[in-house]
Design an enzyme around this catalytic site. Structure first.
Site, PDB file in Angstrom:
ATOM      1  N   ASP A 170       0.825  -1.206   0.000  1.00 25.61           N
ATOM      2  CA  ASP A 170       0.000   0.000   0.000  1.00 25.61           C
ATOM      3  C   ASP A 170       0.860   1.257   0.000  1.00 25.61           C
ATOM      4  O   ASP A 170       2.017   1.237   0.391  1.00 25.61           O
ATOM      5  CB  ASP A 170      -0.914   0.010   1.230  1.00 25.61           C
ATOM      6  N   GLU A 171       0.251   2.338  -0.428  1.00 24.75           N
ATOM      7  CA  GLU A 171       0.813   3.692  -0.302  1.00 24.75           C
ATOM      8  C   GLU A 171       2.294   3.753  -0.689  1.00 24.75           C
ATOM      9  O   GLU A 171       3.133   4.230   0.076  1.00 24.75           O
ATOM     10  CB  GLU A 171       0.614   4.196   1.140  1.00 24.75           C
TER      11      GLU A 171
END
EC number: 3.2.1.52
Length: 534
Positions: A331-332
């Site tokens: 993620d991210e």
């Protein structure tokens, strides 16, 4: 005669309504039939095992030990055919793995299950049908009873999870065990251990000792909100040795809880780069373990050296954790450094990729292939969908339900963990009345309102929704007591949604039962948020 008949019906109805009011159980069982009276535990009460399955013996011993601890009664355990009185454990091969039947009369408690796992969940229900003192660890004199009833129960979802982030703040092994204890009370069965972050690496990897000597310690920590940009100027660190990891895994197994480790990649890896800068896109840069919360642009570079490093790390991690899944984050991950990297741009051209999103997909696919080769399965946040989903991956949908829906339509298993319902670092009441939190507004009622049966999915696609998870992110949660406060009572909503059958939402009934189990929560010394409960 008619008046007598209708009067009798009214009396029966009144009894059933009153009885149902007294059965204050979380999560709500699939089927509960009230029975008049109570079972009374006495010093001559016997626990009988009518099965040779050793897993039942472990659960019977839990019952014996807790009764002894809370009341001083020392009950005997014996093996024989089913008894007509006392507490009897019966193996029923026709039940599901986690299903159970619990029949309580004034003379007998019968627990039926396929194995110790189902019997363990029956035991958790039995404890809630007993006085709250059953949870106390101090011997006291009180009448130990169990409300009579007949229960047939089984979980709605196989994955009922809680995540604890220890990357931002390290939590001692003693609290990890307590967290597992409280999960088990409410029939949650998966502990997602978020072990690595930009702000700290928390697991010993013997091949790379700098991960614990360097990556586990940051020079300072933010104080107050991010917008304040204040720091305490104090080094902060901590990590779990492999022996401690094994200790926690063994403890969890006794509670029938599976632990899923998370090793973040390719983003949220600044702490790794502080120790091994050659794994970044700027090998000459001097990195440090992050001191600010938020998303760091310092990410792993998809070089062969990086894959070798991560495969070596995961080899040690997979050897420790016996569960099926390994969470790799995903993620991210900012793409700025990849866009500016000549190596990354050349690699995109060499592989015929469209952009940096597909480069991340390439990264995840490489790791997925390795994890699969070791007999494990990969789990990642919903960003792993970007650029194409890896063949064997399971998706954890946190940015709402969209990612989960997309993955399920591609025939991938999904754990629903939408932030607007299950991010337990959000405020749960008026911020003016609450300790510092990241923001948001997530009340108990809002968490309880989530329904995982999504209209966008066909019945066949919906089978890929295997469970639900709530997440305790800890940027603003620095102590075990505060972690517990943010977890409860909202974890009870997760418990009910993930275990109980789908039914029309009745928050008033749920809240009544939550209030009904407060004496038990108090006996367990749970530091819960009292807003709206008292």
């Amino acid at each position: 005669m008619k008046s007598f008949f209708w009067g009798l019906c009214a009396l029966i109805l009144c009894f059933n309504l009153q009885a149902q009011e007294s059965y204050q159980l979380i999560p709500k069982p699939a089927k509960l039939t009230p029975v008049p009276g109570k079972f009374l535990f006495q010093k001559n009460t016997v626990i009988t095992l009518s099965t040779q399955d050793e897993s039942f013996n472990a659960v019977a011993t839990m019952l014996k030990d807790q009764i002894s601890l809370s009341s001083g009664l020392n009950l005997a355990i014996k093996s024989s055919s089913a008894s007509s009185k006392g507490v009897v454990f019966v193996q029923n091969a026709s039940l599901g793995d986690e299903a159970y039947r619990l029949n309580i009369s004034t003379k007998k408690i019968e627990i039926q299950a396929k194995s110790g796992k189902g019997a363990f969940y029956a035991l958790q229900t039995l404890f809630q049908l007993m006085p709250a003192q059953i949870y106390s660890n101090v011997t006291s004199s009180y009448e130990l009873t169990a409300l009579a009833c007949q229960i047939e129960d089984a979980p709605r979802f196989s994955y009922r999870g809680m995540m604890l982030d220890v990357g931002r703040y390290y939590f001692p092994v003693s609290f990890i065990k307590r967290f597992l204890d409280l999960m088990a009370v409410y029939k949650l069965n998966t502990f997602h251990w978020h072990l690595t972050e930009d702000q700290g690496w928390r697991i010993e990897i013997k091949k790379y000792p700098l991960l614990t000597s360097v990556s586990s310690v940051r020079k300072e920590t933010m104080v107050g909100h991010y917008r304040d940009q204040k720091f305490d100027n104090k080094p902060y660190g901590g990590f779990y040795t492999q022996d401690e990891i094994k200790e926690v895994i063994a403890y969890a197994s006794k509670k029938f809880i599976t632990i899923i480790p998370e090793i973040e990649m390719p983003g949220h890896s600044q702490a790794v780069l502080a120790a091994y800068p050659e794994l970044g896109c700027n090998p000459d840069k001097i990195y440090q373990v992050a001191t600010k919360w938020g998303i760091s642009e310092d990410v792993l570079c998809p070089r062969e050296e990086t894959f070798t490093f991560m495969e070596n790390v995961l080899t040690e991690v997979m050897a420790l954790f016996p569960g099926q899944y390994i969470h790799i984050g995903g993620d991210e991950c900012p793409k700025k450094q990849w866009k500016e990297s000549r190596f990354c741009q050349d690699l995109i051209k060499k592989l015929g990729l469209k952009d940096e999103h597909e480069l991340q997909s390439y990264f995840i696919r490489r790791i997925d292939k390795f994890v699969t080769s070791k007999g494990k399965k990969l789990l990642g946040w919903d960003e792993i969908l970007e650029g194409g989903l890896s063949p064997n991956a399971m998706v954890m949908s946190w940015r709402g339900t969209k990612g989960g829906i997309e993955a399920a339509k591609q025939n991938h298993d999904v754990v629903m963990s939408p932030n607007s319902f299950f991010y337990l670092d959000y405020y749960q009441a008026d911020p003016k009345t609450q300790p510092l939190a990241i923001g948001g507004n997530l009340t108990l009622a809002k968490s309880y309102s989530f329904e995982p049966d999504l209209p966008e999915l066909t019945a066949e696609e919906a089978k890929h929704i295997v469970g639900i998870q709530a997440n305790v992110w800890t940027e603003y949660i620095s102590t075990p007591a505060y972690a517990e406060y943010m977890t409860f009572p909202r974890a009870l909503a997760l418990s009910e949604i993930s275990w109980s059958p789908k039914q029309p939402k009745d928050y008033d009934d749920f809240l009544r039962r939550v209030k009904g189990i407060l004496p038990g929560m108090d006996a367990l010394k749970i530091n819960y948020c009292p807003v709206g409960l008292k």
